[in-house]
Enzyme design. Structure first.
Site, PDB file in Angstrom:
ATOM      1  N   HIS A 201      -5.138  -1.416  -6.621  1.00 39.56           N
ATOM      2  CA  HIS A 201      -5.955  -1.525  -5.410  1.00 39.56           C
ATOM      3  C   HIS A 201      -5.537  -0.562  -4.295  1.00 39.56           C
ATOM      4  CE1 HIS A 201      -3.479  -3.984  -2.471  1.00 39.56           C
ATOM      5  NE2 HIS A 201      -2.756  -4.119  -3.571  1.00 39.56           N
ATOM      6  N   THR A 237      -3.175 -13.427 -21.171  1.00 42.79           N
ATOM      7  CA  THR A 237      -4.415 -12.746 -21.517  1.00 42.79           C
ATOM      8  C   THR A 237      -4.680 -11.643 -20.500  1.00 42.79           C
ATOM      9  OG1 THR A 237      -5.337 -14.754 -22.480  1.00 42.79           O
ATOM     10  CG2 THR A 237      -6.893 -13.020 -21.874  1.00 42.79           C
ATOM     11  N   CYS A 327       1.789  -7.568   3.350  1.00 44.87           N
ATOM     12  CA  CYS A 327       2.392  -8.813   2.860  1.00 44.87           C
ATOM     13  C   CYS A 327       3.118  -9.563   3.967  1.00 44.87           C
ATOM     14  CB  CYS A 327       3.364  -8.509   1.722  1.00 44.87           C
ATOM     15  SG  CYS A 327       2.564  -7.719   0.305  1.00 44.87           S
TER      16      CYS A 327
END
Length: 383
Positions: A201, A237, A327
């Site tokens: 991103h 997955t 963050c």
């Protein structure tokens, strides 16, 4: 009022072509890559193609690239994984005082687990000295982690020089390249690096997708257990759609690499020029290295106007910037990066990070600088 987004170091808008590349894996080609039937094989082919594309971009073998859920996970996987894999050799780790919290907080946890960590200082430009890293090395040092380009002030670190001295001693070397991926040429066939972290991103790809380069000769103990995905190094997955989007974003950037690089450098300089034109020298200070810097990041302090006040007023004016790492942007604490640079309080308490992307233009920067001029003038008059 036009909204001006100058926070691309926090995240970037997903390009329409990237969204288009992801859509099939949410709709028709939704199989699990681990399934053996046709739908699974189709998803697995998409993963292989993405791995080939991204590994070619960073100069490594496809088998050396592990997909993760974020840059933070990639950092954690590198630090905890290498620390566990090589603990029989020692329990000493070296990093710097200006790392992203994905590294610093991981190191704090490793200290709680019985490892020792040396936090190497930086100079006033936010750059670490290879000599300081070398002096910190001990017989029991097993891992060194240094970021490529700082996410708050943009300063580039001497990765090649540090990597050479680390390799001579047979110590594992990790580099957080989350901010650098789209702005610094990376060729892992040539760089003396063992582990390198990436995130999609930061270059107009989707959130929730990262990658970790693990050199063939390096051992990393997995953080997760429960499956054979990613050669058992990261069981779960795979996010097929996100990974396909990551690869498409890399493809687009690779195609326009030179133009993007030139534009980011131009925008950064234009922003400085606009501030110089509208403010006196004492009203703003540019933080970070003057030349060895990521081209899309500009960290500026406005002495006399607190970071919180400036950000609030910029937001009201339609200008989106930040105080540093996304963050920790919810916290009002002074940046640990600026503290490590030993800058004066009036500088650390008034710092703003502007970060640019391909969608920005000169007119937006002029409008942002005009808003800053108005804010500084109004607040200083009130003061």
């Amino acid at each position: 009022m036009e909204l001006i987004y100058l926070d691309h170091a926090a995240t970037t808008p997903v390009l329409p072509e990237v969204v288009e590349a992801m859509l099939p894996y949410w709709t028709g080609a939704y199989g699990n890559p681990s399934s053996t039937h046709q739908a699974g094989r189709e998803a697995r082919m998409a993963l292989s193609a993405a791995r080939d594309r991204i590994s070619a971009f960073v100069g490594c073998a496809p088998s050396e690239l592990v997909f993760t859920g974020s840059g933070t996970e990639s950092d954690n996987m590198a630090l905890f994984g290498a620390a566990e894999a090589y603990r029989e050799r020692g329990r000493h780790i070296i990093t710097t005082q200006i790392e992203h919290h994905a590294v610093l907080h991981a190191c704090e946890r490793l200290e709680q687990l019985g490892y020792e960590v040396t936090y190497v200082p930086v100079d006033r430009f936010g750059q670490v000295s290879p000599n300081d890293v070398e002096e910190a090395i001990r017989p029991d040092t097993i891992l060194i982690s240094v970021m490529y380009g700082n996410n708050e002030v943009g300063t580039l670190q001497p990765i090649e020089a540090i990597g050479r001295l680390v390799r001579e001693r047979g110590i594992c070397f990790h580099v957080d390249a989350v901010q650098a991926l789209a702005h610094v040429p990376i060729n892992l066939r040539e760089l003396p690096v063992d582990l390198m972290s990436f995130s999609a991103h930061k270059l107009n790809g989707p959130k929730g997708v990262g990658a970790l380069y693990i050199a063939k000769n390096i051992r990393v103990t997995p953080l997760l257990y429960g499956g054979a995905q990613e050669r058992k190094r990261r069981p779960a997955t795979e996010n097929t759609a996100g990974i396909a989007g990551f690869a498409k974003a890399v493809e687009i950037f690779d195609r326009n690499r030179y133009e993007v690089q030139q534009k980011m450098e131009k925008l950064r300089q234009e922003m400085v020029t606009e501030l110089e034109r509208r403010l006196t020298p004492g009203q703003f200070v540019v933080n970070g290295h003057p030349t060895k810097t990521l081209p899309h990041i500009l960290n500026v302090s406005f002495p006399g106007v607190s970071t919180e006040t400036m950000l609030m007023n910029l937001d009201l004016a339609g200008v989106m910037a930040s105080s540093g790492s996304a963050c920790t942007s919810g916290s009002l604490e002074i940046s640990h990066v600026l503290k490590a640079m030993n800058l004066p309080d009036e500088v650390t308490q008034s710092a703003i990070r502007f970060s640019f992307g391909p969608g920005n233009d000169s007119g937006q920067l002029a409008a942002a600088a005009m808003a800053i001029e108005t804010i500084v003038s109004r607040l200083r008059t009130k003061g």
